[in-house]
Design an enzyme around this catalytic site. Structure first.
Site, mmCIF file in Angstrom:
data_model
loop_
_atom_site.group_PDB
_atom_site.id
_atom_site.type_symbol
_atom_site.label_atom_id
_atom_site.label_comp_id
_atom_site.label_asym_id
_atom_site.label_seq_id
_atom_site.Cartn_x
_atom_site.Cartn_y
_atom_site.Cartn_z
ATOM 1 N NE ARG A 302 33.743 73.463 -6.880
ATOM 2 C CZ ARG A 302 34.746 74.180 -6.389
ATOM 3 N NH1 ARG A 302 34.542 75.008 -5.391
ATOM 4 N NH2 ARG A 302 35.946 74.054 -6.889
ATOM 5 C CE LYS A 324 16.144 63.644 -15.872
ATOM 6 N NZ LYS A 324 15.616 62.748 -16.924
ATOM 7 C CD GLU A 366 7.569 65.912 -22.103
ATOM 8 O OE1 GLU A 366 7.160 64.861 -21.585
ATOM 9 O OE2 GLU A 366 8.775 66.101 -22.430
ATOM 10 C CE LYS A 417 10.090 66.870 -14.151
ATOM 11 N NZ LYS A 417 10.678 67.234 -15.405
ATOM 12 C CD GLU A 427 16.484 59.885 -15.529
ATOM 13 O OE1 GLU A 427 17.553 60.497 -15.676
ATOM 14 O OE2 GLU A 427 15.595 59.848 -16.383
ATOM 15 N NE ARG A 431 13.682 63.265 -12.809
ATOM 16 C CZ ARG A 431 14.042 64.468 -12.440
ATOM 17 N NH1 ARG A 431 14.637 64.657 -11.289
ATOM 18 N NH2 ARG A 431 13.833 65.506 -13.219
ATOM 19 C CG ASN A 435 13.662 59.748 -20.387
ATOM 20 O OD1 ASN A 435 14.253 59.349 -21.376
ATOM 21 N ND2 ASN A 435 13.902 60.935 -19.857
ATOM 22 C CG HIS A 438 11.516 61.818 -23.176
ATOM 23 N ND1 HIS A 438 10.205 61.631 -22.837
ATOM 24 C CD2 HIS A 438 11.766 63.150 -22.999
ATOM 25 C CE1 HIS A 438 9.681 62.792 -22.449
ATOM 26 N NE2 HIS A 438 10.604 63.723 -22.550
ATOM 27 C CG HIS A 442 15.788 63.026 -26.058
ATOM 28 N ND1 HIS A 442 16.258 62.701 -24.807
ATOM 29 C CD2 HIS A 442 15.006 64.106 -25.880
ATOM 30 C CE1 HIS A 442 15.757 63.557 -23.914
ATOM 31 N NE2 HIS A 442 15.000 64.404 -24.549
ATOM 32 C CG HIS A 454 11.142 68.042 -25.817
ATOM 33 N ND1 HIS A 454 12.135 67.102 -25.818
ATOM 34 C CD2 HIS A 454 10.415 67.801 -24.683
ATOM 35 C CE1 HIS A 454 12.037 66.335 -24.735
ATOM 36 N NE2 HIS A 454 10.994 66.743 -24.036
HETATM 37 N N1 LIG Z 1 14.438 69.721 -17.472
HETATM 38 C C1 LIG Z 1 13.436 68.933 -17.742
HETATM 39 O O1 LIG Z 1 13.000 68.132 -16.913
HETATM 40 C C2 LIG Z 1 12.772 69.033 -19.082
HETATM 41 C C3 LIG Z 1 11.508 68.468 -19.277
HETATM 42 C C4 LIG Z 1 10.899 68.602 -20.502
HETATM 43 C C5 LIG Z 1 11.528 69.306 -21.510
HETATM 44 N N2 LIG Z 1 12.735 69.848 -21.295
HETATM 45 C C6 LIG Z 1 13.398 70.637 -22.326
HETATM 46 O O2 LIG Z 1 12.573 71.766 -22.613
HETATM 47 C C7 LIG Z 1 12.751 72.145 -23.974
HETATM 48 C C8 LIG Z 1 11.408 72.249 -24.637
HETATM 49 O O3 LIG Z 1 10.664 73.246 -23.991
HETATM 50 P P1 LIG Z 1 9.695 74.206 -24.821
HETATM 51 O O4 LIG Z 1 8.761 73.377 -25.567
HETATM 52 O O5 LIG Z 1 9.176 75.221 -23.916
HETATM 53 O O6 LIG Z 1 10.672 74.803 -25.898
HETATM 54 P P2 LIG Z 1 11.403 76.225 -26.036
HETATM 55 O O7 LIG Z 1 12.038 76.636 -24.823
HETATM 56 O O8 LIG Z 1 12.229 76.073 -27.242
HETATM 57 O O9 LIG Z 1 10.194 77.201 -26.314
HETATM 58 C C9 LIG Z 1 9.442 77.022 -27.472
HETATM 59 C C10 LIG Z 1 9.319 78.338 -28.237
HETATM 60 O O10 LIG Z 1 8.308 79.086 -27.632
HETATM 61 C C11 LIG Z 1 8.768 80.383 -27.318
HETATM 62 N N3 LIG Z 1 8.030 80.799 -26.146
HETATM 63 C C12 LIG Z 1 8.050 80.242 -24.911
HETATM 64 N N4 LIG Z 1 7.157 80.850 -24.123
HETATM 65 C C13 LIG Z 1 6.576 81.806 -24.854
HETATM 66 C C14 LIG Z 1 5.555 82.755 -24.595
HETATM 67 N N5 LIG Z 1 4.931 82.816 -23.421
HETATM 68 N N6 LIG Z 1 5.213 83.609 -25.579
HETATM 69 C C15 LIG Z 1 5.803 83.538 -26.803
HETATM 70 N N7 LIG Z 1 6.746 82.638 -27.115
HETATM 71 C C16 LIG Z 1 7.116 81.789 -26.149
HETATM 72 C C17 LIG Z 1 10.252 80.216 -27.138
HETATM 73 O O11 LIG Z 1 10.911 81.419 -27.309
HETATM 74 C C18 LIG Z 1 10.554 79.194 -28.227
HETATM 75 O O12 LIG Z 1 10.669 79.833 -29.477
HETATM 76 C C19 LIG Z 1 13.632 71.102 -24.582
HETATM 77 O O13 LIG Z 1 14.944 71.567 -24.620
HETATM 78 C C20 LIG Z 1 13.529 69.933 -23.635
HETATM 79 O O14 LIG Z 1 14.656 69.093 -23.692
HETATM 80 C C21 LIG Z 1 13.376 69.729 -20.094
HETATM 81 O O1 LIG Z 2 12.253 64.891 -15.464
HETATM 82 C C1 LIG Z 2 12.556 63.846 -16.012
HETATM 83 O O2 LIG Z 2 13.175 62.949 -15.441
HETATM 84 C C2 LIG Z 2 12.218 63.609 -17.431
HETATM 85 O O3 LIG Z 2 12.644 62.655 -18.005
HETATM 86 C C3 LIG Z 2 11.306 64.593 -18.059
HETATM 87 C C4 LIG Z 2 11.371 64.613 -19.562
HETATM 88 O O4 LIG Z 2 10.050 64.895 -20.001
HETATM 89 C C5 LIG Z 2 12.290 65.699 -20.112
HETATM 90 O O5 LIG Z 2 12.171 65.794 -21.486
HETATM 91 C C6 LIG Z 2 13.746 65.615 -19.739
HETATM 92 O O6 LIG Z 2 14.422 66.756 -20.161
HETATM 93 C C7 LIG Z 2 14.430 64.457 -20.359
HETATM 94 O O7 LIG Z 2 15.642 64.343 -19.753
HETATM 95 P P1 LIG Z 2 16.772 63.348 -20.251
HETATM 96 O O8 LIG Z 2 17.404 62.906 -19.010
HETATM 97 O O9 LIG Z 2 16.138 62.247 -21.020
HETATM 98 O O10 LIG Z 2 17.655 64.160 -21.087
#
Ligand SMILES: NC(=O)c1ccc[n+]([C@@H]2O[C@H](COP(=O)([O-])OP(=O)(O)OC[C@H]3O[C@@H](n4cnc5c(N)ncnc54)[C@H](O)[C@@H]3O)[C@@H](O)[C@H]2O)c1
Ligand SMILES: O=C(O)C(=O)C[C@@H](O)[C@H](O)[C@H](O)COP(=O)(O)O
Length: 552
Positions: A302, A324, A366, A417, A427, A431, A435, A438, A442, A454
């Site tokens: 948890r 998130k 982003e 952010k 959210e 917040r 999005n 998005h 998405h 993404h």
């Molecule tokens: N939690 C949040 O608030 C939030 C916000 C934005 C995006 N996201 C999520 O993040 C993901 C997208 O992130 P991303 O663009 O980093 O994608 P990713 O994690 O798929 O990474 C992109 C690619 O780059 C490679 N990579 C990453 N760092 C590297 C490095 N330093 N050297 C070589 N290769 C490297 C990875 O292995 C992958 O193949 C999505 O799943 C999206 O939904 C989440």
């Molecule tokens: O942090 C947030 O809130 C965001 O919406 C950031 C987004 O850029 C990010 O892609 C996030 O993962 C989107 O979340 P979701 O709730 O739309 O799945």
């Protein structure tokens, strides 16, 4: 120290860094070394005091007592903090005076760097003994040193915003590490329901891992992808040196790693390897990896402590901060997850050296989003450096003029952010502006089976949101055209023709912002002014889709 100038609020001079720490830690030696490397001045509080009182500190102590000495010290420190712009080393006991602590707090609040120099106790004791002339060590010097250390260590940790361990290092290497670790951007994240944490952006940020994890965990699961092996090797070495038992967990790359099956595999390993509630997780990689690692941390027993070490631009500016966490399901992106805040985020610019060009560019999607919704200066920087950003070359990055530009873009985007997360962790309103782009983005990712990255999908999604805002009478045409133009200059896509409207619409109804049968978007009234666009006319929703498709 470039970072400091970004926080400067006026012409007032203040130290580039202040060093605190125990007697014998090497504050003066290393402070001088830093000042020489940086070509700036150095001041030592004890030396200043001796000059001011015209006698040695032990003599002053003997004649006037500790209280009188502390008062002189307080005045000296306060004056120097407001008038000196080099490296400033304080006496070991200075932070024990409440007024000095307050002055240091104020200095740090305004972007100053207070370094706690943490030397190995036996090395420091030995140096303190050799140095002599220390009234606080009268009697059994080692026992006194240890007792003072126990008293002072928590206070140093409280006043410092940078902790540097120098055990086993040459003075030059230690000073270089101190420079590296102070020359970083720090964004503080707090707010209702948030255990406050810092996002650190700089070369060498991974060095903070032990201090962010703290003394609680015995075992640390280091979750990463194969693609970042070089950086995870460095993180593992730092963790092992600090005494943690490290479990190396390699997950499938990108979205393939962001599934409940992968999480399940990790839960099994944590169980088999005896991970308890006081142990921790480090997620090191792109956003998919940090989302998954955070999700595992949120669910194991948890919730256990976790630290994000983002290695892609997108993960540094967005995914790693804000809490998130989650996984995808066959029905959609991020449909299962939890809001669960990390203990810290360490965005080490060195990890960008292996980042491929197309993945760097994706991250600019982003970054631009944050410019559109809140910080227009981001858009100006993107415009001014579009060609260099588009030509990003990881291998050349650290020595290129692009480094400070990227560091500033990361820090500004993280600030955007943090602004939204601070006000609305879960959210419920504000917040949702993060999005922007998005809802449509998405849907593209899902319909393209994640072959579209993404950030690229969000870029098209922003064009869609801008067109929709225009069609509903909120946004002027020039701003829509500017959106196309800027994204295009950065090498980001601005159109998509991968599926029909009905498929897109069905997915947009599954977006987390939707309520019942009502579609909800984030629109734009002008740059920096997003708004909630609820239940727009179905014809307009389709027309915006046609506009985005026509460009393809
Ligand atoms: N939690 C949040 O608030 C939030 C916000 C934005 C995006 N996201 C999520 O993040 C993901 C997208 O992130 P991303 O663009 O980093 O994608 P990713 O994690 O798929 O990474 C992109 C690619 O780059 C490679 N990579 C990453 N760092 C590297 C490095 N330093 N050297 C070589 N290769 C490297 C990875 O292995 C992958 O193949 C999505 O799943 C999206 O939904 C989440
Ligand atoms: O942090 C947030 O809130 C965001 O919406 C950031 C987004 O850029 C990010 O892609 C996030 O993962 C989107 O979340 P979701 O709730 O739309 O799945």
């Amino acid at each position: 120290m470039a970072t400091h100038s970004r926080h400067d609020t006026g012409a007032r001079r203040r130290p580039a860094a202040v060093i605190v720490g125990m007697m014998g830690a090497g504050k003066t030696r290393l402070g001088k070394e830093m000042s020489q490397m940086l070509g700036i001045g150095f001041a030592d509080a004890d030396q200043q005091i001796e000059d001011a009182i015209g006698m040695s500190i032990p003599k002053y102590f003997a004649r006037h007592g500790e209280a009188a000495f502390r008062e002189v010290e307080r005045r000296t420190v306060a004056e120097t903090l407001g008038s000196f712009d080099g490296i400033y080393a304080l006496g070991g006991g200075a932070p024990m005076t409440p007024a000095v602590r307050e002055a240091l707090h104020d200095y740090a609040e305004h972007g100053g760097r207070v370094i706690y120099l943490l030397a190995d106790p036996s090395e420091a004791m030995e140096r303190a003994r050799r140095g002599g002339g220390r009234p606080m060590l009268d009697g059994d010097a080692d026992a006194r040193w240890m007792a003072l250390y126990e008293q002072r260590d928590p206070v140093y940790r409280q006043v410092a915003n940078v902790i540097v361990r120098t055990h086993g290092m040459t003075p030059k290497a230690a000073a270089r590490k101190m420079i590296e670790m102070t020359n970083e951007g720090i964004v503080h994240v707090d707010g209702a329901g948030i255990e406050p944490y810092d996002v650190r952006i700089g070369e060498g940020a991974l060095n903070h891992l032990p201090d962010v994890l703290g003394a609680g965990p015995v075992r640390v699961a280091l979750i990463h992808t194969q693609s970042v092996q070089r950086h995870s090797d460095r993180a593992r070495a730092i963790l092992r040196k600090a005494g943690y038992e490290v479990s190396d967990i390699v997950i499938p790359d990108a979205e393939a790693g962001k599934t409940v099956q992968v999480a399940d595999g990790i839960w099994q390993r944590l169980g088999n390897e005896g991970f308890t509630r006081s142990d921790a997780i480090v997620g090191l990689g792109g956003g998919a990896c940090t989302d998954l690692a955070g999700f595992v941390a949120a669910t194991w027993m948890r919730g256990i402590r976790y630290v994000n070490c983002p290695t892609s631009l997108l993960a540094m500016v967005d995914a790693s901060t804000g809490g998130k966490t989650g996984v995808n399901t066959p029905q959609g992106k991020n449909l299962v997850g939890s809001f669960y805040t990390p203990a810290g985020v360490l965005a080490d610019l060195r990890t960008l050296t292996s980042l491929p060009n197309d993945i760097f560019i994706e991250g600019l999607g982003e970054v631009a989003k944050s410019g559109f919704i809140r910080d227009p200066e981001i858009l100006t920087i993107l415009e001014d450096h579009a060609d260099e950003l588009r030509a990003f070359d990881g291998e050349a990055f650290l020595d290129s003029p692009l480094k400070p530009v990227v560091a500033e873009l990361i820090e500004r985007t993280v600030r955007v952010k943090a602004h939204h997360v601070r006000a609305d962790l879960k959210e419920a309103g504000l917040r949702e502006f993060l999005n922007y782009g998005h809802t449509f983005g998405h849907a593209i990712e899902q319909l393209e089976h994640f072959r579209w990255r993404h950030g690229n999908a969000v870029a098209v999604g922003m064009v869609y949101a801008a067109e929709l805002s225009n069609l509903t009478g909120h946004l002027d045409r020039p701003t829509v055209e500017y959106t196309y133009d800027l994204l295009d200059r950065l090498g980001l896509p601005t159109s998509w023709n991968g599926a029909g409207f009905d498929e897109v619409l069905a997915l947009m109804h599954r977006d987390k912002k939707a309520r019942g049968n009502t579609l909800r978007f984030v629109g734009l009234e002008e740059i920096g002014r997003p708004f909630h666009l609820d239940d727009p006319d179905p014809q307009t929703v389709r027309e915006a889709f046609e506009r985005v498709r026509q460009q393809a």
